[in-house]
Structure formats: C-alpha cells, structure tokens
Design an enzyme around this catalytic site. Sequence first.
Site, PDB file in Angstrom:
ATOM      1  CB  SER A 162      -1.088  -0.139   0.967  1.00  0.00           C
ATOM      2  OG  SER A 162      -1.450   1.405   1.749  1.00  0.00           O
ATOM      3  CG  HIS A 194      -3.780  -1.318  -1.945  1.00  0.00           C
ATOM      4  ND1 HIS A 194      -4.840  -2.522  -2.079  1.00  0.00           N
ATOM      5  CD2 HIS A 194      -4.255  -0.645  -0.798  1.00  0.00           C
ATOM      6  CE1 HIS A 194      -5.635  -2.029  -1.523  1.00  0.00           C
ATOM      7  NE2 HIS A 194      -5.239  -1.303  -0.644  1.00  0.00           N
ATOM      8  CG  ASP A 196      -5.120   2.315   0.893  1.00  0.00           C
ATOM      9  OD1 ASP A 196      -6.139   1.167   0.697  1.00  0.00           O
ATOM     10  OD2 ASP A 196      -3.755   1.645   0.818  1.00  0.00           O
ATOM     11  CG  MET A 215      -8.065   7.049   2.932  1.00  0.00           C
ATOM     12  SD  MET A 215      -7.670   6.701   3.999  1.00  0.00           S
ATOM     13  CE  MET A 215      -6.503   5.629   4.262  1.00  0.00           C
ATOM     14  CG  HIS A 268      -9.013  -0.296  -0.777  1.00  0.00           C
ATOM     15  ND1 HIS A 268      -8.586  -0.616   0.431  1.00  0.00           N
ATOM     16  CD2 HIS A 268     -10.713   0.208  -0.464  1.00  0.00           C
ATOM     17  CE1 HIS A 268      -9.418  -0.394   1.319  1.00  0.00           C
ATOM     18  NE2 HIS A 268     -10.103  -0.365   0.861  1.00  0.00           N
ATOM     19  CG  MET A 324     -11.059   3.274   2.041  1.00  0.00           C
ATOM     20  SD  MET A 324      -9.623   3.040   2.558  1.00  0.00           S
ATOM     21  CE  MET A 324      -8.209   3.073   1.984  1.00  0.00           C
ATOM     22  CG  MET A 362     -11.690  -3.644   4.718  1.00  0.00           C
ATOM     23  SD  MET A 362     -10.240  -2.982   3.688  1.00  0.00           S
ATOM     24  CE  MET A 362      -9.311  -1.585   4.998  1.00  0.00           C
ATOM     25  N   GLY A 383      -1.058   1.217   9.583  1.00  0.00           N
ATOM     26  CA  GLY A 383      -1.067   1.025  10.405  1.00  0.00           C
ATOM     27  C   GLY A 383      -1.617   0.477  11.982  1.00  0.00           C
ATOM     28  CG  ASP A 437      -5.943  -3.385   2.757  1.00  0.00           C
ATOM     29  OD1 ASP A 437      -5.928  -3.034   3.553  1.00  0.00           O
ATOM     30  OD2 ASP A 437      -6.787  -2.373   2.224  1.00  0.00           O
TER      31      ASP A 437
HETATM   32  C1  DX5 Z   1      -6.561   0.713   5.642  1.00  0.00           C
HETATM   33  C2  DX5 Z   1      -6.531   1.047   4.014  1.00  0.00           C
HETATM   34  C3  DX5 Z   1      -5.116  -0.298   3.960  1.00  0.00           C
HETATM   35  C4  DX5 Z   1      -3.512  -0.269   5.074  1.00  0.00           C
HETATM   36  C5  DX5 Z   1      -2.361  -0.591   4.814  1.00  0.00           C
HETATM   37  O1  DX5 Z   1      -7.319   1.897   5.242  1.00  0.00           O
HETATM   38  O2  DX5 Z   1      -7.384   0.549   3.065  1.00  0.00           O
HETATM   39  O3  DX5 Z   1      -4.096  -0.850   2.764  1.00  0.00           O
HETATM   40  O4  DX5 Z   1      -2.755   1.740   4.321  1.00  0.00           O
HETATM   41  O5  DX5 Z   1      -1.997  -0.245   5.512  1.00  0.00           O
HETATM   42  P1  DX5 Z   1      -1.518  -1.373   7.110  1.00  0.00           P
HETATM   43  O6  DX5 Z   1      -0.516  -2.746   6.236  1.00  0.00           O
HETATM   44  O7  DX5 Z   1       0.226  -1.117   7.932  1.00  0.00           O
HETATM   45  O8  DX5 Z   1      -2.283  -2.035   7.917  1.00  0.00           O
HETATM   46 ZN    ZN Z   2      -6.157  -0.703   0.830  1.00  0.00          ZN
END
Ligand code: DX5
Ligand code: ZN
Length: 217
Positions: A7, A32, A34, A36, A65, A67, A136, A144, A174
């Site tokens: 990610s 990946h 993310d 948001m 991904h 969100m 998820m 983290g 994930d």
């Molecule tokens: C969470 C994201 C993940 C996240 C993964 O909202 O969709 O992809 O960044 O990071 P780690 O592996 O640190 O949980």
């Molecule tokens: Zn993700």
Amino acid sequence: MIKLAPSVLSADFSALAADVARVERAGVQLLHMDIMDGHFVPNISFGSAVVKSLLGKTALPFDVHLMIENADRFIPEFVTAQTEYIVVHQEACAQLGRTLDLIRDLGVKPGVALNPATPLSVLDCVLAEVELVLIMTVNPGYSGQKFRPAGIEKVRKLAEIRRERALSFQIEVDGGVSPDNARALAAAGTDIFVTGSSLFGAADAAEWIRAFRRASE
Ligand code: DX5
Ligand code: ZN
C-alpha cells in the site's frame, strides 16, 4: 502462488517513485492505492494525480481501493493504462451493480470491499459480477492499525462460497497484514495480501518478503 500488494499509503511521499521501486525490486505483484475522502473514512489520503504520477515509474499494475462517497463520479479519473482493479466499498455504494458495471465498461476489473462489521451476505447478489472481493481486517482510514482476526473466518467462508458457486474472483485482505498472520490468512484462502506499514517499515524489503512467503506456506 500468493500475491503481495504493497500500500502506497505507507510509502515515503517525499520520494514516492523511489520507495515504490524499492519494494518492486524486492518482488511484489500489484501496487495498492488507498484513496480516502475524509467522508466515508476519517482521513484524506491522495487523489488521481498521485496515482497518475506513478505511471511508467513502475511496471506494477495498480489496485485502486476507493474509500470514498460518490464513487461513480470519481471512478473515471482512476482509469489508467496500469489500472487493473478498481475496488469500491459496498457500504458506500447505494447502487452497487451500477457502479460495478461502470468500472467494467471502462475496461477495468471491478472489485468490492467490506468493512469488518459488514457480513458477507450483502454480496450474495453481486458475487458473480466481481473480479475481486476485499476483506478489510481493520476499519479503513489509517495504516498501522491492529489486525482484526475475525477476518480470517470471513475469508474462509468466502472461499467456500466461491468453490460452491464455481466463481473465480480473487480474495484480498487489507489491514494489519504481516508475517504473523500470513499463515492463517493463506490457509483460509487469501490470494492477494495488502501490506502497508509492516513491509514499508522493514529495513530489508526482500528479507521481509521471504519471511512472509515462508510463513504463508
Ligand atoms: C486502510 C487501508 C490499508 C492500509 C494498510 O484503511 O485500506 O490499505 O493502508 O496498511 P497496514 O498494512 O499498515 O494496515
Ligand atoms: Zn487499502
């Protein structure tokens, strides 16, 4: 053979292409991304300009991904020559079938994600229309966070449904993924592992990947 999808959220944003190249050289299969929006999840990450900035800087296919709310409005921006999957949240799409059609019509493989509190049953009517289901194992919003083990049983059930219905979508996990839970997730039927802080935080990415693969066997 399991696939790793680091990610970008956990990469060094001030040297993004170099940090992505570092994990790519170590041997991963997807990138990946993310996205948001500060509405569907309590954090803002980055938009399509950052995704596009990596075009040609890496050979990895993009796993986007989303969100975000109003996914239909933004999906076209994330279609690039390297976008393999666009994954939307079931919880954020009032007309999920329409959104999946939109992604497929744009030439990208559609995927759907479920938050930890959302049961698999909400996907009964769309499983035949997706190329990927993202389970998820944290509440989305931040990297983290601590892995939620209930996701393992969810993956196992989903893999069973996939067998029974003779479907072929990929199962991705994930959130909090690390060598510590690799074995249980792989045994349950996970195909694609998203890894953020654990992989990017490792001093030696190749060694981390060897440890992860060993653990998953
Ligand atoms: C969470 C994201 C993940 C996240 C993964 O909202 O969709 O992809 O960044 O990071 P780690 O592996 O640190 O949980
Ligand atoms: Zn993700």
